[in-house]
Design a protein around this motif. Structure first.
Motif, short mmCIF file in Angstrom:
data_model
loop_
_atom_site.label_atom_id
_atom_site.label_comp_id
_atom_site.label_asym_id
_atom_site.label_seq_id
_atom_site.Cartn_x
_atom_site.Cartn_y
_atom_site.Cartn_z
N TYR A 133 0.71 -1.17 -0.08
CA TYR A 133 -0.34 0.16 0.27
C TYR A 133 0.47 1.05 0.67
O TYR A 133 2.13 1.31 1.11
CB TYR A 133 -0.83 0.30 1.14
CG TYR A 133 -1.53 1.46 1.72
CD1 TYR A 133 -2.70 2.06 0.51
CD2 TYR A 133 -1.93 2.39 2.37
CE1 TYR A 133 -3.21 2.74 0.25
CE2 TYR A 133 -2.32 3.49 2.29
CZ TYR A 133 -3.62 3.87 1.65
OH TYR A 133 -4.61 5.10 1.73
N ALA A 134 0.73 1.99 -0.83
CA ALA A 134 1.16 3.94 -0.90
C ALA A 134 -0.23 4.33 -0.96
O ALA A 134 -0.94 4.62 -1.83
CB ALA A 134 1.84 3.07 -1.86
N PRO A 135 -0.24 5.40 0.25
CA PRO A 135 -1.41 6.59 0.28
C PRO A 135 -1.31 6.78 -1.14
O PRO A 135 0.04 7.23 -2.20
CB PRO A 135 -1.07 7.38 1.29
CG PRO A 135 -0.01 6.92 1.82
CD PRO A 135 0.85 6.10 0.98
N PRO A 136 -2.35 7.94 -1.07
CA PRO A 136 -2.25 7.81 -2.70
C PRO A 136 -1.48 9.20 -3.02
O PRO A 136 -1.29 10.21 -1.58
CB PRO A 136 -4.12 8.65 -3.03
CG PRO A 136 -4.46 7.36 -2.15
CD PRO A 136 -3.63 7.12 -1.15
N GLY A 137 -1.41 10.32 -4.02
CA GLY A 137 -0.06 11.77 -3.76
C GLY A 137 0.97 11.39 -4.86
O GLY A 137 0.89 10.14 -5.94
N GLY A 138 1.97 12.26 -4.55
CA GLY A 138 2.77 11.92 -5.02
C GLY A 138 2.57 12.80 -6.46
O GLY A 138 1.63 12.81 -7.08
N PRO A 139 4.05 12.50 -7.41
CA PRO A 139 3.63 13.51 -9.13
C PRO A 139 2.74 12.30 -9.99
O PRO A 139 2.43 11.38 -9.36
CB PRO A 139 5.27 12.79 -8.91
CG PRO A 139 6.10 12.18 -8.58
CD PRO A 139 5.15 12.30 -7.37
N ALA A 281 9.68 -1.03 -1.67
CA ALA A 281 10.79 -0.85 -0.52
C ALA A 281 10.12 -0.05 0.78
O ALA A 281 10.23 -0.04 1.74
CB ALA A 281 12.05 -1.45 -0.11
N ASP A 282 9.95 1.22 0.12
CA ASP A 282 9.82 2.24 1.09
C ASP A 282 8.20 2.53 1.55
O ASP A 282 8.02 2.61 2.68
CB ASP A 282 10.23 3.78 0.58
CG ASP A 282 11.98 4.23 0.12
OD1 ASP A 282 12.62 3.44 0.69
OD2 ASP A 282 11.87 4.70 -0.66
N ALA A 283 7.92 1.60 0.44
CA ALA A 283 6.44 1.69 1.27
C ALA A 283 6.08 0.80 2.40
O ALA A 283 5.18 1.40 3.04
CB ALA A 283 5.01 1.56 -0.18
N ALA A 286 7.33 2.43 5.53
CA ALA A 286 6.30 3.54 6.03
C ALA A 286 5.42 2.51 6.53
O ALA A 286 4.23 3.77 7.26
CB ALA A 286 5.68 4.41 5.08
N TYR A 287 4.85 1.32 7.02
CA TYR A 287 3.45 1.10 7.01
C TYR A 287 3.42 1.02 8.46
O TYR A 287 2.84 1.73 9.12
CB TYR A 287 3.46 -0.55 7.20
CG TYR A 287 3.61 -1.45 5.61
CD1 TYR A 287 3.32 -0.91 4.69
CD2 TYR A 287 3.44 -2.44 5.22
CE1 TYR A 287 2.60 -1.19 3.57
CE2 TYR A 287 3.20 -3.04 4.51
CZ TYR A 287 3.02 -2.40 3.45
OH TYR A 287 2.46 -3.39 2.44
N PRO A 288 4.55 2.08 9.48
CA PRO A 288 3.63 2.22 10.77
C PRO A 288 2.46 3.15 11.00
O PRO A 288 2.39 3.61 11.56
CB PRO A 288 4.88 1.91 11.71
CG PRO A 288 5.98 1.19 10.49
CD PRO A 288 6.17 1.45 9.57
N THR A 289 3.05 4.17 9.91
CA THR A 289 2.83 5.22 9.38
C THR A 289 1.39 4.81 8.66
O THR A 289 -0.42 5.49 8.79
CB THR A 289 2.93 6.29 8.95
OG1 THR A 289 4.53 6.36 9.15
CG2 THR A 289 2.36 8.00 8.03
N THR A 290 1.40 4.35 7.40
CA THR A 290 0.28 3.88 6.42
C THR A 290 -0.20 2.98 6.37
O THR A 290 -2.03 2.60 6.09
CB THR A 290 0.64 3.96 4.64
OG1 THR A 290 1.47 2.54 4.87
CG2 THR A 290 1.35 5.41 4.85
N LEU A 291 -0.61 2.00 7.43
CA LEU A 291 -1.29 0.98 8.37
C LEU A 291 -1.19 0.80 9.50
O LEU A 291 -0.52 0.00 9.58
CB LEU A 291 -1.19 -0.48 7.41
CG LEU A 291 -0.75 -0.69 6.10
CD1 LEU A 291 -0.77 -1.75 5.32
CD2 LEU A 291 -2.27 -0.36 5.45
#
Length: 328
Positions: A133-139, A281-283, A286-291
């Motif tokens: 999971y990667a939240p919506p956003g970015g370029p 891998a960065d996504a 980031a799971y502690p924040t995004t999930l």
């Protein structure tokens, strides 16, 4: 229903915003909705349906719109995530349920995650396979993917953008192309490190030029390949490829949810030999924040992209163990 053998697969179609949506269900109990990726069908969950049914769940695997026996709207923007999410909601309602756990693989992981993000009242938990999971956003996605290839080669996502282009490569030999694509991303048949990456197309070339030409992966029998090829020979690939052609539209649609976490209980299962998990891998980090309600993040050693088919027993064990925790 209670005495019905769990071995029975029930095919049916239900009405959704897509028109007709085909699904296969097995078992009874709490609803678990299974969403496949590219280029597959409900059949990619053939090992999970009986395992979930045996564990006391009503397991339902859909043909995503554009695939298999489901409707195939003509417009490319009919394959945006917002529409695929509404299909999932309609399936839950058509099955007479209020809520479901949703799990997806590959594009199905993104569809499942977006379903959970937009409809937490329907999707009580989410399982993500292969694609984090990667939240919506970015370029803008087309800008990102356009930069990945460079002057000598083109990233497959960019290659898929122009209507008809990938179809012209795939459709004259669907079975051969699928065999090569599945092999290219399977742990036991993927090209060795240092060989040309099958995720890229040489300028003026074809994606399949870099596919392995040897035996099928161990998880894929000739009969399995016949099932997949038979569906795509009948339907063509445009509906499936239109998912890739809707990514910029998704970026616009989901802008209000930029950076949003998914707060329901979640599970992630990836493979260490899968580019989806290494590139993203960065996504995962980031799971502690995004999930924030993540129950577990599992990387299966030496597993490629087709995770629930390459490692069905491990995936089934992780899925059923996680589902049991949701039941309290």
């Amino acid at each position: 229903m209670g005495s019905e053998p769990t071995a029975v697969l029930r095919h049916r179609t239900v009405e959704t915003p897509a028109g007709r949506l085909h699904l296969v269900e097995q078992g009874s109990g709490p609803l678990v909705l299974l969403v496949h990726g590219f280029p597959e069908s409900w059949y990619s969950w053939r090992h999970q349906l009986p395992a979930l049914a045996a564990a006391g769940y009503r397991a339902v695997a859909i043909d995503v719109r554009g695939y298999g026996r489901s409707s195939k709207p003509a417009a490319a923007d009919a394959y945006r995530l917002l529409d695929l999410v509404e299909d999932n909601v309609a399936v839950v309602r058509a099955l007479g349920e209020e809520s479901a756990v949703v799990a997806g693989h590959d594009w199905g992981s993104t569809i499942a995650a977006t379903s959970a993000l937009l409809h937490p009242e329907v999707f009580s938990a989410v399982g993500l396979l292969s694609v984090p999971y990667a939240p919506p956003g970015g370029p803008r996605p087309s800008d990102v993917f356009g930069r990945i290839g460079g002057p000598e080669q083109e990233f497959y996502v960019s290659y898929f953008q122009e209507p008809g282009r990938a179809e012209a490569e795939i459709e004259p030999d669907v079975r051969g192309w699928l065999a090569g694509f599945y092999a290219a991303l399977s742990a036991d048949t993927m090209p060795d490190r240092g060989e040309p990456d099958p995720h890229f197309v040489a300028r003026g070339g074809r994606l399949r030029d870099r596919f392995p030409s040897g035996p099928l992966p161990s998880w894929l029998t000739e009969d399995d390949l016949d099932v997949y090829a038979g569906e795509f020979e009948r339907t063509g690939l445009t509906g499936a490829l239109n998912r890739y052609r809707s990514m910029d539209r998704d970026w616009e649609d989901l802008a209000p949810h930029r950076g949003a976490p998914i707060t329901q209980p979640a599970l992630f299962i990836g493979g260490t030999a899968d580019a989806s998990t290494t590139w993203m891998a960065d996504a995962i980090d980031a799971y502690p924040t995004t999930l924030p309600a993540l129950s577990g993040s599992h990387l299966l050693e030496g597993c490629g992209h087709w995770i629930q088919q390459e490692r069905p027993h491990e995936v089934n064990s992780l899925l059923t163990g996680w589902l049991a925790t949701l039941q309290g």
